[in-house]
Design a protein around this motif. Sequence first.
Motif, short mmCIF file in Angstrom:
data_model
loop_
_atom_site.label_atom_id
_atom_site.label_comp_id
_atom_site.label_asym_id
_atom_site.label_seq_id
_atom_site.Cartn_x
_atom_site.Cartn_y
_atom_site.Cartn_z
N LEU A 1 0.85 -1.19 0.00
CA LEU A 1 0.00 0.00 0.00
C LEU A 1 0.88 1.24 0.00
O LEU A 1 1.79 1.37 0.84
CB LEU A 1 -0.92 -0.01 1.23
CG LEU A 1 -1.86 -1.22 1.35
CD1 LEU A 1 -2.74 -1.08 2.58
CD2 LEU A 1 -2.70 -1.39 0.09
N ILE A 2 0.61 2.13 -0.94
CA ILE A 2 1.41 3.35 -1.11
C ILE A 2 0.54 4.56 -0.78
O ILE A 2 -0.55 4.72 -1.34
CB ILE A 2 1.93 3.47 -2.56
CG1 ILE A 2 2.78 2.24 -2.91
CG2 ILE A 2 2.73 4.75 -2.75
CD1 ILE A 2 3.08 2.12 -4.40
N ALA A 3 1.01 5.40 0.13
CA ALA A 3 0.26 6.60 0.51
C ALA A 3 1.19 7.80 0.49
O ALA A 3 2.26 7.77 1.10
CB ALA A 3 -0.35 6.44 1.90
N GLY A 4 0.76 8.85 -0.20
CA GLY A 4 1.56 10.06 -0.25
C GLY A 4 1.25 10.86 -1.51
O GLY A 4 0.59 10.37 -2.43
N PRO A 5 1.70 12.09 -1.57
CA PRO A 5 1.41 12.94 -2.72
C PRO A 5 2.26 12.57 -3.93
O PRO A 5 3.37 12.05 -3.78
CB PRO A 5 1.77 14.34 -2.21
CG PRO A 5 2.87 14.09 -1.23
CD PRO A 5 2.52 12.79 -0.56
N LEU A 6 1.74 12.86 -5.10
CA LEU A 6 2.49 12.66 -6.34
C LEU A 6 3.40 13.87 -6.52
O LEU A 6 3.05 14.85 -7.17
CB LEU A 6 1.54 12.49 -7.52
CG LEU A 6 0.56 11.32 -7.42
CD1 LEU A 6 -0.39 11.31 -8.61
CD2 LEU A 6 1.31 10.00 -7.31
#
Length: 406
Positions: free
Chosen positions: A248-253
């Motif tokens: 799972l990847i969470a964060g801004p582009l």
Amino acid sequence: MKMKLRIVELCTDKLPCPPERGGAIETYVYGISKAIVNSGAEVHLVTTRKREDVNYGDIHVHTLDLTHPLSIRFYKVFSRITREGGNIPYLTAKLVKIFKAIEDLYGEIHVIHSHFYTTSFAPLFFKYFMGKDTVIVMHLHNEPRHNIKVLLDRYDAVLAVSKYIKHYTKSRLNINEKKIAVIYNAVDTDFFKPCRPLEIEEKKKIFGVSEAPFIMTFIGRVVPEKGLHHLLLASKILAMKGYKFKLLIAGPLGRFDKESLEGYPRLCFELINSLGISEHVKYLGLLEEDLKRDLYCISDLVVVPSIWEEPCPTVILEAMAMGKPVVAYASGGIPELLPPFGGILISKKNRKHLVQAVENIMRGEVSIDRTALIEYVRRNFSYGVIARKLLRILHEIVNQGNIDSA
């Protein structure tokens, strides 16, 4: 009895303090402001916007309006000279005006605590051009560039977020070591705390991963230096070996204040498709704090594959506060944070060693003492602990003009 310090905390000009989502510096400035107030100081927080949904308690909040037409015109002119410092002339003038207003209403400012390059000129102007006795302190959250040396030389003290940053500042910028103290980043241990087993199952449903036997998590900006591509390549190898997992990847582009799919983020999505690991990977976007905590809650492992010299990543502190093991490259200040009972440090930054470390966690071959890990974070990195150390150092500078407990 120590005097009650009147401290001005300068947030960045990028996001409000606290930010709605993400923004490590802004989160820290807000958190440390609350903790300093609770430790007996008077705090004036200067931020671009006061959020109506936030209870600032006894913090005095002063807003800096960057939407004013004059601010926009100044930025357009000066950003042609320096994109990073386009706001500096307007910021400096407005901040000095705020400092004067604080003194008029509340009395002498004892300390101005700056956290960002663009806001670091105003304290100098206030102290030297207006003849104030105010102690000015610069907080280095990242490796300082050489062009900031002239500023640091004129500040009364420099705070570094890790021993790595202290050594870098001393050796590369030739700043007197006695002038630099280490103040680590902090974590809200009342917010980031272990979940109950039933909570984990409930929160897995929120993210649509109820059936995943093993969940590893990447939390951070999707930018090259954070090393997500290393983790994606490692995930391909793990999948080929037959491991069942979800990444799972969470964060801004890109940046928190300006997201964009182009460039590195697009490369990562294309890499996921070309490697054929789409069924193993899920991008969640930039999460609000409650959801980020829920994500830690369901994680079996948090991976920090930073390929730059990471100064003091808050994600490691948050994960450990929730009792979650961490696998991380031994870059920058990370070895100062992660204890042997909290996960694995990888000395060589390549996917082969990353795969081995993740496998060791998956197989249960690494001893993780979750109780000791949680206590370790509370004892060393909670906001209360960090605030007390910070205040001790500030009192030393105000009273003696130097740092004894660096």
